[in-house]
Scaffold this motif. Structure first.
Motif, PDB file in Angstrom:
ATOM      1  N   ALA A  16       0.155   8.042   5.209  1.00  0.00           N
ATOM      2  CA  ALA A  16       1.364   8.378   4.283  1.00  0.00           C
ATOM      3  C   ALA A  16       2.366   7.460   4.497  1.00  0.00           C
ATOM      4  O   ALA A  16       3.099   7.154   3.396  1.00  0.00           O
ATOM      5  N   ALA A  17       2.647   6.840   5.623  1.00  0.00           N
ATOM      6  CA  ALA A  17       3.913   5.842   5.577  1.00  0.00           C
ATOM      7  C   ALA A  17       3.534   4.716   4.675  1.00  0.00           C
ATOM      8  O   ALA A  17       4.474   3.976   4.065  1.00  0.00           O
ATOM      9  N   ARG A  18       2.181   4.269   4.901  1.00  0.00           N
ATOM     10  CA  ARG A  18       1.884   3.251   4.038  1.00  0.00           C
ATOM     11  C   ARG A  18       1.920   3.469   2.427  1.00  0.00           C
ATOM     12  O   ARG A  18       2.337   2.600   1.634  1.00  0.00           O
ATOM     13  N   VAL A  19       1.341   4.553   2.121  1.00  0.00           N
ATOM     14  CA  VAL A  19       1.567   5.058   0.800  1.00  0.00           C
ATOM     15  C   VAL A  19       3.200   4.910   0.303  1.00  0.00           C
ATOM     16  O   VAL A  19       3.656   4.529  -0.709  1.00  0.00           O
ATOM     17  N   THR A  20       3.979   5.394   1.127  1.00  0.00           N
ATOM     18  CA  THR A  20       5.301   5.645   0.631  1.00  0.00           C
ATOM     19  C   THR A  20       6.052   4.228   0.350  1.00  0.00           C
ATOM     20  O   THR A  20       6.947   4.036  -0.386  1.00  0.00           O
ATOM     21  N   ALA A  21       5.725   3.505   1.706  1.00  0.00           N
ATOM     22  CA  ALA A  21       6.223   1.992   1.563  1.00  0.00           C
ATOM     23  C   ALA A  21       5.694   1.391   0.248  1.00  0.00           C
ATOM     24  O   ALA A  21       6.541   0.544  -0.182  1.00  0.00           O
ATOM     25  N   PHE A  22       4.491   1.467  -0.210  1.00  0.00           N
ATOM     26  CA  PHE A  22       3.917   0.878  -1.272  1.00  0.00           C
ATOM     27  C   PHE A  22       4.680   1.330  -2.632  1.00  0.00           C
ATOM     28  O   PHE A  22       4.958   0.649  -3.457  1.00  0.00           O
ATOM     29  N   LEU A  23       4.779   2.617  -2.510  1.00  0.00           N
ATOM     30  CA  LEU A  23       5.706   3.235  -3.938  1.00  0.00           C
ATOM     31  C   LEU A  23       6.985   2.693  -3.956  1.00  0.00           C
ATOM     32  O   LEU A  23       7.314   2.505  -4.769  1.00  0.00           O
ATOM     33  N   ASP A  62      -6.260  -4.920  -1.056  1.00  0.00           N
ATOM     34  CA  ASP A  62      -6.740  -6.278  -1.259  1.00  0.00           C
ATOM     35  C   ASP A  62      -7.454  -6.648  -0.090  1.00  0.00           C
ATOM     36  O   ASP A  62      -7.760  -5.861   1.002  1.00  0.00           O
ATOM     37  N   ALA A  63      -7.829  -7.937   0.231  1.00  0.00           N
ATOM     38  CA  ALA A  63      -8.635  -8.317   1.074  1.00  0.00           C
ATOM     39  C   ALA A  63      -7.920  -8.144   2.575  1.00  0.00           C
ATOM     40  O   ALA A  63      -8.382  -8.230   3.478  1.00  0.00           O
ATOM     41  N   SER A  64      -6.537  -8.369   2.544  1.00  0.00           N
ATOM     42  CA  SER A  64      -5.887  -8.375   3.841  1.00  0.00           C
ATOM     43  C   SER A  64      -5.606  -6.823   4.346  1.00  0.00           C
ATOM     44  O   SER A  64      -4.901  -6.695   5.274  1.00  0.00           O
ATOM     45  N   GLY A  65      -6.093  -6.082   3.474  1.00  0.00           N
ATOM     46  CA  GLY A  65      -5.770  -4.429   3.739  1.00  0.00           C
ATOM     47  C   GLY A  65      -4.419  -3.785   3.207  1.00  0.00           C
ATOM     48  O   GLY A  65      -4.214  -2.666   3.448  1.00  0.00           O
ATOM     49  N   GLN A  66      -3.740  -4.735   2.491  1.00  0.00           N
ATOM     50  CA  GLN A  66      -2.658  -4.074   1.808  1.00  0.00           C
ATOM     51  C   GLN A  66      -2.791  -3.177   0.457  1.00  0.00           C
ATOM     52  O   GLN A  66      -3.681  -3.677  -0.269  1.00  0.00           O
ATOM     53  N   ILE A  67      -2.126  -2.233   0.338  1.00  0.00           N
ATOM     54  CA  ILE A  67      -2.322  -1.253  -0.795  1.00  0.00           C
ATOM     55  C   ILE A  67      -2.129  -2.051  -2.133  1.00  0.00           C
ATOM     56  O   ILE A  67      -0.966  -2.423  -2.109  1.00  0.00           O
ATOM     57  N   LEU A  79      -7.256  12.301 -13.876  1.00  0.00           N
ATOM     58  CA  LEU A  79      -7.015  11.030 -12.921  1.00  0.00           C
ATOM     59  C   LEU A  79      -5.583  10.623 -13.362  1.00  0.00           C
ATOM     60  O   LEU A  79      -5.430  10.390 -14.380  1.00  0.00           O
ATOM     61  N   SER A  80      -4.760  10.273 -12.601  1.00  0.00           N
ATOM     62  CA  SER A  80      -3.515   9.373 -12.638  1.00  0.00           C
ATOM     63  C   SER A  80      -3.549   8.477 -11.617  1.00  0.00           C
ATOM     64  O   SER A  80      -4.331   8.522 -10.490  1.00  0.00           O
ATOM     65  N   TYR A  81      -2.710   7.225 -11.999  1.00  0.00           N
ATOM     66  CA  TYR A  81      -3.072   6.197 -11.159  1.00  0.00           C
ATOM     67  C   TYR A  81      -1.779   5.383 -11.130  1.00  0.00           C
ATOM     68  O   TYR A  81      -1.123   5.369 -12.022  1.00  0.00           O
ATOM     69  N   THR A  82      -1.805   4.398 -10.142  1.00  0.00           N
ATOM     70  CA  THR A  82      -0.737   3.442 -10.158  1.00  0.00           C
ATOM     71  C   THR A  82      -1.139   2.051  -9.466  1.00  0.00           C
ATOM     72  O   THR A  82      -1.700   2.055  -8.406  1.00  0.00           O
ATOM     73  N   ILE A  83      -0.765   1.142 -10.038  1.00  0.00           N
ATOM     74  CA  ILE A  83      -1.296  -0.276  -9.791  1.00  0.00           C
ATOM     75  C   ILE A  83       0.152  -1.103  -9.239  1.00  0.00           C
ATOM     76  O   ILE A  83       1.008  -1.001 -10.456  1.00  0.00           O
ATOM     77  N   HIS A  84       0.012  -2.155  -8.609  1.00  0.00           N
ATOM     78  CA  HIS A  84       0.974  -2.839  -8.463  1.00  0.00           C
ATOM     79  C   HIS A  84       1.480  -3.591  -9.481  1.00  0.00           C
ATOM     80  O   HIS A  84       0.733  -4.106 -10.114  1.00  0.00           O
TER      81      HIS A  84
END
Length: 306
Positions: A16-23, A62-67, A79-84
């Motif tokens: 959860a913290a990883r997702v909110t940080a990415f968003l 990605d290869a480093s494990g970052q969302i 389906l909905s999505y978000t890409i960097h």
């Protein structure tokens, strides 16, 4: 192209913290238009059992494990999505979305019943590269745009709203009428699965603030309109989700006043912009957001494959 992998959401404690940080991060990116927000994720994922998020969210890393992207599957077939946004228009972006579509297609087929609709993919109308990839996969637009993204800067001071006599804006503290707060949501969005139990789960969620969960109390004590504001301090932005009013209290300026008060509170917290999504063809709600200073900045369209 870089190496990416798709992983299931492992649960709130791990992801959860990883997702909110990415968003929050993508919300401040120069190429960000409108998409999922941290408040969106909390609203959708913390008012249902945690197991449902593990089943309906996929992380593209990605290869480093970052969302680098997230897929959200709404049963039975959406389906909905978000890409960097840093990947916008690149082959990597298309690869990520196609991978999320394959994941969602499998979920849709596993839960499919005779006569149920095929998978729908919600795509921003300005994502040309993704639309070409969808066409190659056999998808076509299902009709007019479905959703709209609306934006408002918070540069200028916002005054407290003038309220009609005997109406009052109240925060959903523990002393508020939480039962009517649940009932107004169920009435506005009928048929709704929102219950006192799911509301209690939401009130314990990260990012939730009682002082941004507001309602307009009418003279008879019932709530005329309501909304939840989601303050994202990392992105310095605020989101309104959801917003609603009982039918007998619409077009009276009450919800606009509630929005104005929420924007004022966002601004006091340090927000420099605010967002709200809407149904693209909902004339009353879009007129409301325009009157509150929002501008439509993008639209989403559903694509399907028969």
């Amino acid at each position: 192209m870089a190496a990416y992998t798709l992983h299931p959401y492992r649960g709130h404690a791990q992801d959860a913290a990883r997702v909110t940080a990415f968003l929050s991060e993508i919300n401040r990116h120069p190429r960000f238009v409108a998409d999922y927000y941290a408040g969106d994720f909390v609203w959708r994922s913390f008012r249902a059992p945690e197991a449902s998020s593990r089943e309906s969210i996929a992380l593209w890393e990605d290869a480093s494990g970052q969302i680098a992207g997230i897929g959200f599957f709404d049963a039975p077939a959406e389906l909905s999505y978000t890409i960097h946004p840093g990947l916008a228009g690149t082959p990597d972006e298309v690869e990520g979305v196609m991978g999320l579509i394959a994941w969602a297609e499998a979920l849709s087929e596993n839960g499919r019943k005779d006569g149920s609709k095929p998978l729908g993919v919600t795509v921003r109308t300005d994502q040309d590269a993704i639309q070409r990839g969808l066409s190659e996969r056999g998808y076509r637009p299902a009709g007019d745009p479905t959703y709209a993204g609306n934006f408002r800067p918070l540069d200028d001071p916002i005054a407290a709203p003038d309220l009609p006599a005997s109406f009052e804006i109240v925060a959903m503290t523990d002393e508020a009428d939480l039962l009517d707060r649940v009932e107004i949501h169920r009435e506005v969005w009928a048929p709704s699965k929102f219950t006192r139990e799911t509301y209690s789960m939401l009130r314990s969620a990260p990012m939730y603030r009682q002082d941004l969960d507001l309602a307009m109390r009418a003279p008879d004590g019932r709530y005329a309109s309501y909304l939840i504001g989601w303050w994202d301090p990392a992105a310095k932005s605020g989101l309104l989700e959801p917003v609603g009013a009982r039918s007998s209290y619409r077009r009276l300026g009450l919800t606009k006043a509630l929005i104005q008060e929420t924007l004022r509170r966002f601004q006091e917290l340090g927000a420099d912009r605010a967002f709200v999504n809407s149904l693209a063809n909902d004339i009353p709600s879009n007129a409301l957001y325009r009157s509150a200073g929002f501008t439509r900045i993008t639209e989403w369209q559903e694509w399907t494959r028969t």
